[in-house]
Design an enzyme around this catalytic site. Structure first.
Site, PDB file in Angstrom:
ATOM      1  N   HIS A 122       1.100  -1.648   0.196  1.00  0.00           N
ATOM      2  CA  HIS A 122      -0.393  -0.142   0.237  1.00  0.00           C
ATOM      3  C   HIS A 122       0.829   1.530   0.254  1.00  0.00           C
ATOM      4  O   HIS A 122       0.024   2.689  -0.397  1.00  0.00           O
ATOM      5  CB  HIS A 122      -1.006   0.204   1.252  1.00  0.00           C
ATOM      6  CG  HIS A 122      -1.772  -1.289   0.691  1.00  0.00           C
ATOM      7  ND1 HIS A 122      -3.227  -1.155   0.460  1.00  0.00           N
ATOM      8  CD2 HIS A 122      -2.709  -1.526   1.922  1.00  0.00           C
ATOM      9  CE1 HIS A 122      -3.598  -2.258   0.381  1.00  0.00           C
ATOM     10  NE2 HIS A 122      -3.720  -2.800   1.325  1.00  0.00           N
ATOM     11  N   ASP A 247      -4.710 -13.007   3.210  1.00  0.00           N
ATOM     12  CA  ASP A 247      -6.101 -12.356   3.470  1.00  0.00           C
ATOM     13  C   ASP A 247      -7.466 -12.575   2.826  1.00  0.00           C
ATOM     14  O   ASP A 247      -8.232 -12.217   3.275  1.00  0.00           O
ATOM     15  CB  ASP A 247      -5.745 -11.139   4.614  1.00  0.00           C
ATOM     16  CG  ASP A 247      -5.300 -10.236   3.321  1.00  0.00           C
ATOM     17  OD1 ASP A 247      -4.847 -10.741   1.986  1.00  0.00           O
ATOM     18  OD2 ASP A 247      -4.718  -8.920   3.348  1.00  0.00           O
TER      19      ASP A 247
END
Length: 339
Positions: A122, A247
């Site tokens: 990110h 995830d």
């Protein structure tokens, strides 16, 4: 030939109790790898922290300064989700250095896994965000190009969150391809639309597959076969780097996809097949997300087992979700038409 592994305990200095991205993620993972015995079979590579010049291959000077300054004043939140403690800048430099440090051996045709935190995908060229301080895979891709002469790098991001930072860094750079399968916006970080395909020299070198919550193993397998494989073949990389987040697993507390550990195994084998076909087996995986601390150790163990032996048995004490959906047919048709 042993699988390469880069890990350094300095990474564990980055920690905040109660935060999803805490030191327990790797403590539990290391414990299982050691109990299994695979830890002793890995070829462990010494880690050298990335220096400022290397970090600035992918980040602005102000970005690096902001992380260093936050650590120097004892820690701070760099955004509502992203903490920085007194030793976090060092931990993040170590994580970036660990991924890049595997390149000399990976580029000889070896397979490697960087067991790192904090994660990185990110972090943009100018902003730490989303638990990420420096963009580990972006730094490694730039090191491959600028220091090792690699002309075409493909980054494959199977973390459930869109790798917005990686995309931003290379969006107009056609020498680094970026593929991301992720839970669709408005899910965090709210980016990664299917028609975001790159710009200028990078037009067509970005492929996003934003999927609704609930897609399971069959849907992910279809995305692999119908989108990733033809894109990778068309891009023709000399090196593949994987942002390996776990995830998307159905038990993960921060997301809503329904992938199983067997599904992650399918993707690992698929990427290895592409690396063998396209770039002499050169594949480097770097840990990103994965916040169920019981699932994550088995996910990492399985990836290492498959990198060692694609026919290896997988460890999966969790099984399949109660229900899962297919990949959205119309979305895949649109993406295929744009490839």
């Amino acid at each position: 030939m042993a699988v390469l592994c880069a890990y350094d305990p300095r990474e564990q200095q980055h920690d905040r109790a109660g935060h999803p991205e805490n030191r327990g993620r790797l403590e539990n993972t290391l414990r299982l790898l050691q109990e299994d015995g695979i830890w002793d079979r890995l070829e462990h590579v010494d880690v050298v922290a990335a220096d400022r010049d290397v970090l600035e291959y992918a980040h602005s000077r102000a970005h690096v300064d902001a992380v260093e300054a936050a650590a120097a004043r004892g820690g701070d939140f760099l955004d509502p989700d992203t903490y920085c403690g007194p030793h976090s800048a060092e931990a993040a430099r170590v994580a970036a250095g660990a991924v890049a440090g595997l390149l000399p051996e990976v580029l000889t045709g070896r397979r490697g896994f960087a067991l790192v935190r904090p994660p990185g995908h990110h972090a943009t060229s100018v902003t730490p965000m989303g638990f990420c301080l420096f963009n580990n895979v972006a730094v490694a891709a730039q090191v491959a190009r600028l220091e090792h002469g690699v002309e075409r790098v493909l980054i494959i991001d199977w973390d459930v969150h869109h790798g917005n930072g990686t995309e931003e860094i290379f969006y107009s750079d056609g020498a680094v391809g970026f593929f991301s399968v992720h839970q669709a916006p408005p899910f965090y970080p709210g980016t990664g639309k299917w028609d975001d395909r790159g710009s200028d020299a990078g037009k067509g070198a970005t492929v996003n597959v934003p999927i609704p919550a609930g897609v399971g193993d069959d849907g992910y397998r279809e995305i692999l076969e119908r989108v990733l494989v033809p894109f990778a073949r068309g891009f023709a990389p000399e090196l593949i780097i994987v942002s390996a987040g776990y995830d998307a697993h159905w038990r993960d507390p921060l997301a809503g996809e329904c992938l199983s550990l067997q599904g992650f195994g399918d993707w690992t084998r698929g990427v290895m097949d592409l690396a063998d076909e396209l770039c002499a087996g050169r594949v480097l995986c770097a840990l990103e997300g994965g916040y169920d601390q019981e699932v994550l150790p088995h996910a990492v163990l399985n990836t290492l087992r498959l990198l060692e032996d694609p026919t290896a048995e997988l460890s999966d004490p969790f099984g399949l979700p109660a229900a899962a959906s297919a990949a959205p047919a119309e979305l895949l048709q649109r993406i295929e038409g744009a490839l």
